[in-house]
Design a protein around this motif. Sequence first.
Motif, PDB file in Angstrom:
ATOM      1  N   THR A  64     -29.154 -74.396  26.187  1.00 44.21           N
ATOM      2  CA  THR A  64     -29.641 -73.054  26.479  1.00 44.21           C
ATOM      3  C   THR A  64     -28.428 -72.192  26.836  1.00 44.21           C
ATOM      4  O   THR A  64     -27.379 -72.729  27.204  1.00 44.21           O
ATOM      5  CB  THR A  64     -30.636 -73.029  27.658  1.00 44.21           C
ATOM      6  OG1 THR A  64     -29.922 -73.203  28.884  1.00 44.21           O
ATOM      7  CG2 THR A  64     -31.719 -74.098  27.511  1.00 44.21           C
ATOM      8  N   PRO A  65     -28.563 -70.881  26.777  1.00 45.08           N
ATOM      9  CA  PRO A  65     -27.439 -70.021  27.176  1.00 45.08           C
ATOM     10  C   PRO A  65     -26.989 -70.257  28.616  1.00 45.08           C
ATOM     11  O   PRO A  65     -25.820 -70.059  28.940  1.00 45.08           O
ATOM     12  CB  PRO A  65     -27.990 -68.611  26.992  1.00 45.08           C
ATOM     13  CG  PRO A  65     -29.016 -68.758  25.921  1.00 45.08           C
ATOM     14  CD  PRO A  65     -29.646 -70.099  26.189  1.00 45.08           C
ATOM     15  N   HIS A  66     -27.886 -70.709  29.476  1.00 44.79           N
ATOM     16  CA  HIS A  66     -27.521 -70.958  30.870  1.00 44.79           C
ATOM     17  C   HIS A  66     -26.565 -72.155  31.000  1.00 44.79           C
ATOM     18  O   HIS A  66     -25.835 -72.263  31.989  1.00 44.79           O
ATOM     19  CB  HIS A  66     -28.780 -71.148  31.716  1.00 44.79           C
ATOM     20  CG  HIS A  66     -29.721 -69.982  31.577  1.00 44.79           C
ATOM     21  ND1 HIS A  66     -29.441 -68.732  32.096  1.00 44.79           N
ATOM     22  CD2 HIS A  66     -30.900 -69.865  30.940  1.00 44.79           C
ATOM     23  CE1 HIS A  66     -30.422 -67.895  31.798  1.00 44.79           C
ATOM     24  NE2 HIS A  66     -31.327 -68.568  31.092  1.00 44.79           N
ATOM     25  N   ASP A  67     -26.531 -73.018  29.991  1.00 41.39           N
ATOM     26  CA  ASP A  67     -25.593 -74.142  29.979  1.00 41.39           C
ATOM     27  C   ASP A  67     -24.155 -73.684  29.743  1.00 41.39           C
ATOM     28  O   ASP A  67     -23.216 -74.463  29.912  1.00 41.39           O
ATOM     29  CB  ASP A  67     -25.965 -75.155  28.887  1.00 41.39           C
ATOM     30  CG  ASP A  67     -27.304 -75.826  29.147  1.00 41.39           C
ATOM     31  OD1 ASP A  67     -27.764 -75.817  30.304  1.00 41.39           O
ATOM     32  OD2 ASP A  67     -27.887 -76.343  28.176  1.00 41.39           O
ATOM     33  N   LEU A  68     -23.979 -72.422  29.361  1.00 44.19           N
ATOM     34  CA  LEU A  68     -22.627 -71.915  29.121  1.00 44.19           C
ATOM     35  C   LEU A  68     -21.779 -71.924  30.386  1.00 44.19           C
ATOM     36  O   LEU A  68     -20.556 -71.876  30.308  1.00 44.19           O
ATOM     37  CB  LEU A  68     -22.677 -70.500  28.536  1.00 44.19           C
ATOM     38  CG  LEU A  68     -23.240 -70.395  27.121  1.00 44.19           C
ATOM     39  CD1 LEU A  68     -23.406 -68.938  26.726  1.00 44.19           C
ATOM     40  CD2 LEU A  68     -22.365 -71.138  26.126  1.00 44.19           C
ATOM     41  N   ASP A  69     -22.423 -72.005  31.556  1.00 42.58           N
ATOM     42  CA  ASP A  69     -21.680 -72.066  32.820  1.00 42.58           C
ATOM     43  C   ASP A  69     -20.716 -73.242  32.861  1.00 42.58           C
ATOM     44  O   ASP A  69     -19.719 -73.200  33.568  1.00 42.58           O
ATOM     45  CB  ASP A  69     -22.644 -72.146  34.010  1.00 42.58           C
ATOM     46  CG  ASP A  69     -23.323 -70.816  34.269  1.00 42.58           C
ATOM     47  OD1 ASP A  69     -22.796 -69.771  33.818  1.00 42.58           O
ATOM     48  OD2 ASP A  69     -24.377 -70.813  34.930  1.00 42.58           O
ATOM     49  N   SER A  70     -21.013 -74.302  32.105  1.00 37.85           N
ATOM     50  CA  SER A  70     -20.137 -75.471  32.112  1.00 37.85           C
ATOM     51  C   SER A  70     -19.242 -75.523  30.875  1.00 37.85           C
ATOM     52  O   SER A  70     -18.732 -76.578  30.513  1.00 37.85           O
ATOM     53  CB  SER A  70     -20.976 -76.747  32.213  1.00 37.85           C
ATOM     54  OG  SER A  70     -21.813 -76.866  31.084  1.00 37.85           O
ATOM     55  N   HIS A  71     -19.070 -74.377  30.231  1.00 37.57           N
ATOM     56  CA  HIS A  71     -18.246 -74.300  29.025  1.00 37.57           C
ATOM     57  C   HIS A  71     -17.141 -73.274  29.194  1.00 37.57           C
ATOM     58  O   HIS A  71     -17.177 -72.442  30.095  1.00 37.57           O
ATOM     59  CB  HIS A  71     -19.104 -73.921  27.811  1.00 37.57           C
ATOM     60  CG  HIS A  71     -19.875 -75.069  27.273  1.00 37.57           C
ATOM     61  ND1 HIS A  71     -19.391 -75.907  26.304  1.00 37.57           N
ATOM     62  CD2 HIS A  71     -21.107 -75.532  27.588  1.00 37.57           C
ATOM     63  CE1 HIS A  71     -20.287 -76.836  26.039  1.00 37.57           C
ATOM     64  NE2 HIS A  71     -21.337 -76.635  26.801  1.00 37.57           N
ATOM     65  N   GLU A  72     -16.173 -73.358  28.314  1.00 39.18           N
ATOM     66  CA  GLU A  72     -15.129 -72.344  28.218  1.00 39.18           C
ATOM     67  C   GLU A  72     -15.472 -71.459  27.033  1.00 39.18           C
ATOM     68  O   GLU A  72     -15.846 -71.956  25.973  1.00 39.18           O
ATOM     69  CB  GLU A  72     -13.766 -73.010  28.044  1.00 39.18           C
ATOM     70  CG  GLU A  72     -13.396 -73.822  29.260  1.00 39.18           C
ATOM     71  CD  GLU A  72     -12.079 -74.548  29.095  1.00 39.18           C
ATOM     72  OE1 GLU A  72     -11.605 -74.701  27.959  1.00 39.18           O
ATOM     73  OE2 GLU A  72     -11.539 -74.972  30.123  1.00 39.18           O
TER      74      GLU A  72
END
Length: 140
Positions: free
Chosen positions: A20-28
Amino acid sequence: MRLAVVGSPAYLAVRPAPQTPHDLDSHECVAFRPGVQGPIMKWEFSDPETGRDFTIEPPTVFITNADETMLSAGLQGLGLVQHMECVVREHVAAGALIPVLDAWCPPFDGFDLYLPSREQMAPKMRALVDFLIEKRRALE
């Protein structure tokens, strides 16, 4: 037209693809800033279940104001990139980029052209408007 979120195979081998877009918190992520001092562009999404549109300002590892630099950073594995699907299509077909969050990136109608007035339009602007109208009719 639609936006796509993509990452290189090397980047996605190290980090699992976001669900989900909220998983982007753990990405660069590689961000785009139009102009030199403008705000960073937020990433646009639509919830596939509710259809609700929303934006996220992803965590950034690199910020640029040049499309080619943003795409190059994504291809080199620096982070995820959100770009127009038509720009990344060839790289996806070649396997150099992998789309993620596909269901969250629905198509949109395209861009609008706003003109202050149709009276006394410069010939070059009139030519552009006529060209765009002709291309749109060809797509319908």
